[in-house]
Scaffold this active site. Structure first.
Site, PDB file in Angstrom:
ATOM      1  N   THR A 138       0.817  -1.212   0.000  1.00  0.00           N
ATOM      2  CA  THR A 138       0.000   0.000   0.000  1.00  0.00           C
ATOM      3  C   THR A 138       0.854   1.268   0.000  1.00  0.00           C
ATOM      4  OG1 THR A 138      -1.501   1.279   1.424  1.00  0.00           O
ATOM      5  CG2 THR A 138      -0.071  -0.286   2.528  1.00  0.00           C
ATOM      6  N   ASP A 139       0.271   2.367  -0.471  1.00  0.00           N
ATOM      7  CA  ASP A 139       0.993   3.646  -0.421  1.00  0.00           C
ATOM      8  C   ASP A 139       1.118   4.164   1.011  1.00  0.00           C
ATOM      9  OD1 ASP A 139      -1.647   4.403   0.019  1.00  0.00           O
ATOM     10  OD2 ASP A 139      -1.727   5.887  -1.590  1.00  0.00           O
ATOM     11  N   GLU A 140       0.344   3.592   1.944  1.00  0.00           N
ATOM     12  CA  GLU A 140       0.376   4.101   3.330  1.00  0.00           C
ATOM     13  C   GLU A 140       1.730   3.890   3.998  1.00  0.00           C
ATOM     14  OE1 GLU A 140      -2.950   3.483   5.838  1.00  0.00           O
ATOM     15  OE2 GLU A 140      -4.389   3.636   4.205  1.00  0.00           O
ATOM     16  N   TYR A 197      -1.584  -0.515  11.118  1.00  0.00           N
ATOM     17  CA  TYR A 197      -1.766  -1.163   9.806  1.00  0.00           C
ATOM     18  C   TYR A 197      -0.600  -0.850   8.878  1.00  0.00           C
ATOM     19  CZ  TYR A 197      -3.225  -1.545   4.908  1.00  0.00           C
ATOM     20  OH  TYR A 197      -3.248  -1.804   3.564  1.00  0.00           O
ATOM     21  N   LYS A 246       2.364  -3.303   7.305  1.00  0.00           N
ATOM     22  CA  LYS A 246       2.604  -3.492   5.863  1.00  0.00           C
ATOM     23  C   LYS A 246       4.043  -3.093   5.515  1.00  0.00           C
ATOM     24  CE  LYS A 246       0.065  -4.569   3.012  1.00  0.00           C
ATOM     25  NZ  LYS A 246      -0.359  -5.909   2.483  1.00  0.00           N
TER      26      LYS A 246
HETATM   27  P1  NAD Z   1      -9.769  -7.092   2.425  1.00  0.00           P
HETATM   28  O1  NAD Z   1      -9.752  -6.816   3.897  1.00  0.00           O
HETATM   29  O2  NAD Z   1     -10.998  -6.802   1.655  1.00  0.00           O
HETATM   30  O3  NAD Z   1      -9.438  -8.636   2.169  1.00  0.00           O
HETATM   31  C1  NAD Z   1      -8.434  -9.310   2.875  1.00  0.00           C
HETATM   32  C2  NAD Z   1      -8.616 -10.800   2.632  1.00  0.00           C
HETATM   33  O4  NAD Z   1      -7.568 -11.489   3.340  1.00  0.00           O
HETATM   34  C3  NAD Z   1      -9.942 -11.359   3.168  1.00  0.00           C
HETATM   35  O5  NAD Z   1     -10.514 -12.232   2.221  1.00  0.00           O
HETATM   36  C4  NAD Z   1      -9.550 -12.103   4.428  1.00  0.00           C
HETATM   37  O6  NAD Z   1     -10.397 -13.202   4.730  1.00  0.00           O
HETATM   38  C5  NAD Z   1      -8.135 -12.570   4.077  1.00  0.00           C
HETATM   39  N1  NAD Z   1      -7.311 -12.787   5.266  1.00  0.00           N
HETATM   40  C6  NAD Z   1      -7.160 -11.967   6.331  1.00  0.00           C
HETATM   41  N2  NAD Z   1      -6.356 -12.537   7.253  1.00  0.00           N
HETATM   42  C7  NAD Z   1      -5.984 -13.736   6.751  1.00  0.00           C
HETATM   43  C8  NAD Z   1      -5.146 -14.786   7.224  1.00  0.00           C
HETATM   44  N3  NAD Z   1      -4.548 -14.715   8.435  1.00  0.00           N
HETATM   45  N4  NAD Z   1      -4.962 -15.869   6.454  1.00  0.00           N
HETATM   46  C9  NAD Z   1      -5.558 -15.961   5.232  1.00  0.00           C
HETATM   47  N5  NAD Z   1      -6.386 -15.009   4.741  1.00  0.00           N
HETATM   48  C10 NAD Z   1      -6.587 -13.913   5.495  1.00  0.00           C
HETATM   49  O7  NAD Z   1      -8.511  -6.339   1.853  1.00  0.00           O
HETATM   50  P2  NAD Z   1      -8.312  -5.571   0.457  1.00  0.00           P
HETATM   51  O8  NAD Z   1      -8.775  -4.187   0.603  1.00  0.00           O
HETATM   52  O9  NAD Z   1      -8.823  -6.425  -0.637  1.00  0.00           O
HETATM   53  O10 NAD Z   1      -6.704  -5.533   0.401  1.00  0.00           O
HETATM   54  C11 NAD Z   1      -5.978  -6.630  -0.156  1.00  0.00           C
HETATM   55  C12 NAD Z   1      -4.494  -6.300  -0.116  1.00  0.00           C
HETATM   56  O11 NAD Z   1      -4.242  -5.111  -0.843  1.00  0.00           O
HETATM   57  C13 NAD Z   1      -3.964  -6.040   1.304  1.00  0.00           C
HETATM   58  O12 NAD Z   1      -2.684  -6.594   1.390  1.00  0.00           O
HETATM   59  C14 NAD Z   1      -3.916  -4.530   1.410  1.00  0.00           C
HETATM   60  O13 NAD Z   1      -2.910  -4.118   2.313  1.00  0.00           O
HETATM   61  C15 NAD Z   1      -3.584  -4.146  -0.019  1.00  0.00           C
HETATM   62  N6  NAD Z   1      -4.051  -2.820  -0.462  1.00  0.00           N
HETATM   63  C16 NAD Z   1      -5.366  -2.450  -0.290  1.00  0.00           C
HETATM   64  C17 NAD Z   1      -5.793  -1.205  -0.768  1.00  0.00           C
HETATM   65  C18 NAD Z   1      -7.225  -0.758  -0.631  1.00  0.00           C
HETATM   66  O14 NAD Z   1      -7.539   0.393  -0.950  1.00  0.00           O
HETATM   67  N7  NAD Z   1      -8.156  -1.600  -0.198  1.00  0.00           N
HETATM   68  C19 NAD Z   1      -4.883  -0.361  -1.410  1.00  0.00           C
HETATM   69  C20 NAD Z   1      -3.546  -0.773  -1.545  1.00  0.00           C
HETATM   70  C21 NAD Z   1      -3.158  -2.013  -1.084  1.00  0.00           C
HETATM   71  O1  DAU Z   2      -4.103   4.050   0.578  1.00  0.00           O
HETATM   72  C1  DAU Z   2      -4.337   2.680   0.532  1.00  0.00           C
HETATM   73  C2  DAU Z   2      -5.152   2.255   1.733  1.00  0.00           C
HETATM   74  O2  DAU Z   2      -6.459   2.767   1.537  1.00  0.00           O
HETATM   75  C3  DAU Z   2      -5.187   0.749   1.922  1.00  0.00           C
HETATM   76  O3  DAU Z   2      -3.891   0.286   2.203  1.00  0.00           O
HETATM   77  C4  DAU Z   2      -6.121   0.363   3.071  1.00  0.00           C
HETATM   78  O4  DAU Z   2      -6.215  -1.050   3.164  1.00  0.00           O
HETATM   79  C5  DAU Z   2      -7.485   0.942   2.779  1.00  0.00           C
HETATM   80  O5  DAU Z   2      -8.349   0.672   3.859  1.00  0.00           O
HETATM   81  C6  DAU Z   2      -7.398   2.453   2.541  1.00  0.00           C
HETATM   82  O6  DAU Z   2      -7.059   3.148   3.773  1.00  0.00           O
HETATM   83  P1  DAU Z   2      -7.777   4.519   4.209  1.00  0.00           P
HETATM   84  O7  DAU Z   2      -7.646   4.658   5.674  1.00  0.00           O
HETATM   85  O8  DAU Z   2      -7.341   5.641   3.359  1.00  0.00           O
HETATM   86  O9  DAU Z   2      -9.305   4.156   3.777  1.00  0.00           O
HETATM   87  P2  DAU Z   2     -10.703   4.369   4.510  1.00  0.00           P
HETATM   88  O10 DAU Z   2     -11.768   4.010   3.523  1.00  0.00           O
HETATM   89  O11 DAU Z   2     -10.761   3.740   5.858  1.00  0.00           O
HETATM   90  O12 DAU Z   2     -10.757   5.950   4.739  1.00  0.00           O
HETATM   91  C7  DAU Z   2     -10.639   6.859   3.651  1.00  0.00           C
HETATM   92  C8  DAU Z   2     -10.654   8.265   4.228  1.00  0.00           C
HETATM   93  O13 DAU Z   2     -11.966   8.532   4.770  1.00  0.00           O
HETATM   94  C9  DAU Z   2      -9.697   8.472   5.374  1.00  0.00           C
HETATM   95  O14 DAU Z   2      -9.161   9.792   5.315  1.00  0.00           O
HETATM   96  C10 DAU Z   2     -10.555   8.327   6.629  1.00  0.00           C
HETATM   97  C11 DAU Z   2     -11.909   8.855   6.176  1.00  0.00           C
HETATM   98  N1  DAU Z   2     -13.092   8.213   6.825  1.00  0.00           N
HETATM   99  C12 DAU Z   2     -13.171   6.857   6.812  1.00  0.00           C
HETATM  100  C13 DAU Z   2     -14.255   6.222   7.401  1.00  0.00           C
HETATM  101  C14 DAU Z   2     -14.355   4.712   7.422  1.00  0.00           C
HETATM  102  C15 DAU Z   2     -14.089   9.010   7.375  1.00  0.00           C
HETATM  103  O15 DAU Z   2     -14.025  10.249   7.361  1.00  0.00           O
HETATM  104  N2  DAU Z   2     -15.167   8.380   7.962  1.00  0.00           N
HETATM  105  C16 DAU Z   2     -15.288   7.023   8.011  1.00  0.00           C
HETATM  106  O16 DAU Z   2     -16.289   6.511   8.591  1.00  0.00           O
END
Ligand code: NAD
Ligand code: DAU
Length: 350
Positions: free
Chosen positions: A131-133, A156, A160
């Site tokens: 992730t970019d985080e 988190y 990562k």
């Molecule tokens: P998500 O939470 O929707 O899905 C995570 C999946 O991993 C789920 O199916 C869960 O059951 C499985 N999982 C969790 N713990 C596990 C374990 N111990 N063993 C096996 N499986 C397990 O997550 P997502 O948003 O789809 O993110 C997927 C990947 O991409 C992550 O590595 C996350 O850090 C990365 N990522 C997410 C975003 C985003 O915006 N969502 C952006 C950049 C990178």
């Molecule tokens: O940048 C990549 C990341 O983006 C991924 O690595 C993470 O897995 C993914 O969850 C996401 O993280 P964020 O924290 O940016 O996403 P989230 O949807 O939780 O929140 C987006 C923005 O909105 C953040 O600034 C927090 C704000 N927010 C979020 C929630 C859930 C609110 O203001 N209210 C809310 O209830």
């Protein structure tokens, strides 16, 4: 014929990656390994579950012996590792789950790959999805590049970052073939409604408050999930060994502008008078350690591997809203039980 282990394939991004690979590469055997935590949902993959090249394995990556045994049993030659605890707010209330899955789980997979691939790394690849985080928070200007120093702020992002370092360490120490990509915020179908966009779509539909953290001035760089899956496909096949690629759509929005856009589109789609849904906006206590701004420079990926996002945001957000409105059964399923308890706890003190 490749045998690819995709971890976390029942989750949001993982399910889009599994679908793309199962359909696009019928000669590959795709093994979706997932523990089915609250975020994993096999319903996401109904359309491919009977494909002859698709296999599901329910397993926890924290179980190192099981990972070894599965590599032995199936002979995977590649890993695309997405399994993770992914929600920042949950990492603030329960960091240990993030340490176990994101760090220990990743090391277990690295160990299993290293052990079963031994020193024959020909045709092997460990692809770590990050992730970019990990780069921390930007001020008003500038972008994250692949050489930006790591500066994570939440449990988190720190977990990562740690897993990224470990993947690089296995490459440098043991020559394990690997690539890493760091992507910005994804949106689209099948995202668990604890994250901003699906949570707010669901709340607008149900006339519930929209809890905006702080002043809503934080900025995120949004990418449609299918474009992330396309980038993963390109990097998996063409990325250079040992390299990192940033993925993002140059699509920055302050939270409040994004929320207002969603309210406007939902008013249209639900036949409400303009301005109705905006009245649901409720400013609440800020997230602890809330990163101000994320913005990705994906020049390297565009220049070296010719990837570009396919969808404009205004189109993507409309498609996304339509998907959630047309998939009420999916939303009801994931917002019941466990999720409701979490939701009450998360917001009770705000
Ligand atoms: P998500 O939470 O929707 O899905 C995570 C999946 O991993 C789920 O199916 C869960 O059951 C499985 N999982 C969790 N713990 C596990 C374990 N111990 N063993 C096996 N499986 C397990 O997550 P997502 O948003 O789809 O993110 C997927 C990947 O991409 C992550 O590595 C996350 O850090 C990365 N990522 C997410 C975003 C985003 O915006 N969502 C952006 C950049 C990178
Ligand atoms: O940048 C990549 C990341 O983006 C991924 O690595 C993470 O897995 C993914 O969850 C996401 O993280 P964020 O924290 O940016 O996403 P989230 O949807 O939780 O929140 C987006 C923005 O909105 C953040 O600034 C927090 C704000 N927010 C979020 C929630 C859930 C609110 O203001 N209210 C809310 O209830």
């Amino acid at each position: 014929m490749k045998k690819i282990l995709i971890t976390g394939g029942a989750g949001f991004i993982g399910s889009h990656v599994v679908r793309l690979f199962v359909n696009k590469y019928p000669k590959y055997q795709i093994y979706n390994l997932d523990a089915l935590t609250y975020a994993g949902n096999l319903f996401n993959l109904k359309d491919v579950e009977n494909s002859p090249n698709y296999h599901f394995i329910k397993a926890d990556i924290v179980d190192g012996e099981r990972m070894m045994q599965l590599f032995d049993q199936h002979g995977f030659d590649s890993v695309i590792h997405l399994a993770a605890e992914s929600h920042v707010d949950r990492s603030i209330t329960n960091p240990m789950e993030f340490i176990m899955t994101n760090i220990v789980g990743t090391v277990n997979l690295l160990n299993a790959a290293k052990h079963y691939w031994k020193n024959d790394f020909e045709g092997k690849r460990f692809y770590h999805i990050s992730t970019d985080e990990v780069y921390g928070s930007l001020g008003a200007t500038g972008f994250f590049t692949e050489s930006t120093s790591y500066d994570p702020h939440s449990p988190y992002s720190a977990s990562k970052a740690s897993s990224d370092h470990l993947v690089r360490a296995y490459h440098d120490t043991y020559k394990l073939p690997m690539v890493i990509s760091n992507c910005s915020n994804n949106y689209g179908p099948n995202q668990f409604p604890e994250k901003l966009i699906p949570l707010f779509i669901n709340n607008i539909r149900n006339n519930k408050p929209l809890p905006v953290y702080g002043k809503g001035e934080n900025i995120r760089d949004w990418l449609y999930v299918v474009d992330h899956a396309r980038a993963i496909d390109v990097i998996f096949h063409k990325g250079n060994d040992g390299q990192t690629y940033n993925i993002g759509g140059h699509n920055e929005w302050t939270n409040i502008d994004l929320i207002k856009l969603m309210c406007k589109v939902m008013d249209e789609k639900l036949g409400r008078a303009e301005g109705t849904s905006e009245k649901l906006i409720s400013y609440v206590k800020d997230r602890a350690g809330h990163d101000l701004r994320y913005a990705i420079d994906s020049t390297k990926l565009q220049r070296e591997l010719s990837w570009v996002p396919s969808l404009q945001f205004e189109e993507g957000i409309r498609l996304t809203i339509d998907w959630y409105l047309n998939n009420q059964e999916w939303l009801d399923e994931v917002t019941s039980g466990n999720y409701l308890k979490y939701y009450e706890k998360q917001y009770e003190e705000r």
